[in-house]
Enzyme design. Structure first.
Site, PDB file in Angstrom:
ATOM      1  N   ASP A 171       0.885  -1.160   0.000  1.00 49.17           N
ATOM      2  CA  ASP A 171       0.000   0.000   0.000  1.00 49.17           C
ATOM      3  C   ASP A 171       0.926   1.215   0.000  1.00 49.17           C
ATOM      4  O   ASP A 171       1.498   1.561   1.033  1.00 49.17           O
ATOM      5  CB  ASP A 171      -0.890  -0.006   1.243  1.00 49.17           C
ATOM      6  CG  ASP A 171      -1.805   1.208   1.306  1.00 49.17           C
ATOM      7  OD1 ASP A 171      -2.272   1.661   0.243  1.00 49.17           O
ATOM      8  OD2 ASP A 171      -2.051   1.708   2.418  1.00 49.17           O
ATOM      9  N   GLU A 223      -1.092  -1.388  -5.057  1.00 48.63           N
ATOM     10  CA  GLU A 223      -2.289  -0.614  -5.344  1.00 48.63           C
ATOM     11  C   GLU A 223      -2.012   0.374  -6.461  1.00 48.63           C
ATOM     12  O   GLU A 223      -0.974   1.047  -6.461  1.00 48.63           O
ATOM     13  CB  GLU A 223      -2.728   0.120  -4.078  1.00 48.63           C
ATOM     14  CG  GLU A 223      -4.086   0.753  -4.188  1.00 48.63           C
ATOM     15  CD  GLU A 223      -4.557   1.313  -2.860  1.00 48.63           C
ATOM     16  OE1 GLU A 223      -5.439   0.709  -2.256  1.00 48.63           O
ATOM     17  OE2 GLU A 223      -4.016   2.351  -2.433  1.00 48.63           O
ATOM     18  N   ASP A 236      -2.545   0.874   7.128  1.00 48.93           N
ATOM     19  CA  ASP A 236      -1.696   0.790   5.929  1.00 48.93           C
ATOM     20  C   ASP A 236      -1.235  -0.657   5.710  1.00 48.93           C
ATOM     21  O   ASP A 236      -1.197  -1.146   4.579  1.00 48.93           O
ATOM     22  CB  ASP A 236      -0.462   1.694   6.074  1.00 48.93           C
ATOM     23  CG  ASP A 236      -0.828   3.110   6.450  1.00 48.93           C
ATOM     24  OD1 ASP A 236      -1.099   3.912   5.548  1.00 48.93           O
ATOM     25  OD2 ASP A 236      -0.858   3.398   7.662  1.00 48.93           O
TER      26      ASP A 236
END
Length: 170
Positions: free
Chosen positions: A7, A67, A140
């Site tokens: 992430d 991501e 996160d």
């Protein structure tokens, strides 16, 4: 298969390593790479690159699942996020890893069943899917684990499609 989920973030980058096959997977480890906003941005990028390279060396993942960039109102934030993503993907490429990118919406849809899920919903579903006692913290790291889990679900589907096409050709 072992997947390193990322992430991306310039202050807090979440990471998670999950291993298994198709829809049978388990947690290996997770955490964050933190950088101070007071540091020069180029120094933060170097810290992120070195941190991800160390994770790749330590856990030997087969796939880097990251991501995708998303729409941001603040152009500077979007640019910095793009640079962080580039550094992470560069570390993966240097290690000859397969790289998979998933949109935030697809990750949430896959893990929670709802593309607009909130952080706590993602954390709870990651906890359930990985059979953990408590939800992964910070969010996160939970998001990074969700990105890795997303890859297991979609890689399995892609393999089934590929195998079906091979059978049709015969």
């Amino acid at each position: 298969m072992r997947v390193l989920g990322i992430d991306p973030g310039s202050e807090t980058l979440g990471w998670g390593v999950v291993e298994g096959e198709s829809l049978k997977y388990k947690l290996v480890e997770y955490g964050t790479i933190k950088s101070s906003p007071r540091e020069k941005f180029s120094k933060r990028l170097l810290k992120i690159f070195d941190g991800v390279a160390d994770l790749i060396w330590k856990y030997q993942p087969d796939v880097l699942s990251i991501e995708e960039a998303f729409y941001a109102v603040n152009v500077n934030v979007a640019m910095k996020l793009g640079q962080v993503r580039g550094i992470v993907m560069l570390a993966g490429e240097k290690a000859n890893m397969e790289i998979a990118e998933y949109s935030p919406r697809l990750v949430k849809q896959t893990v929670v069943g709802y593309g607009n899920a909130e952080k706590h919903q993602v954390q709870e579903m990651v906890r359930l899917l990985l059979k953990l006692q408590t939800a992964p913290e910070p969010h996160d790291a939970a998001d990074a684990l969700a990105i890795a889990i997303c890859h297991f679900h979609h890689a399995g589907v892609q393999n089934k499609i590929k195998n079906a096409k091979l059978k049709i050709k015969r």
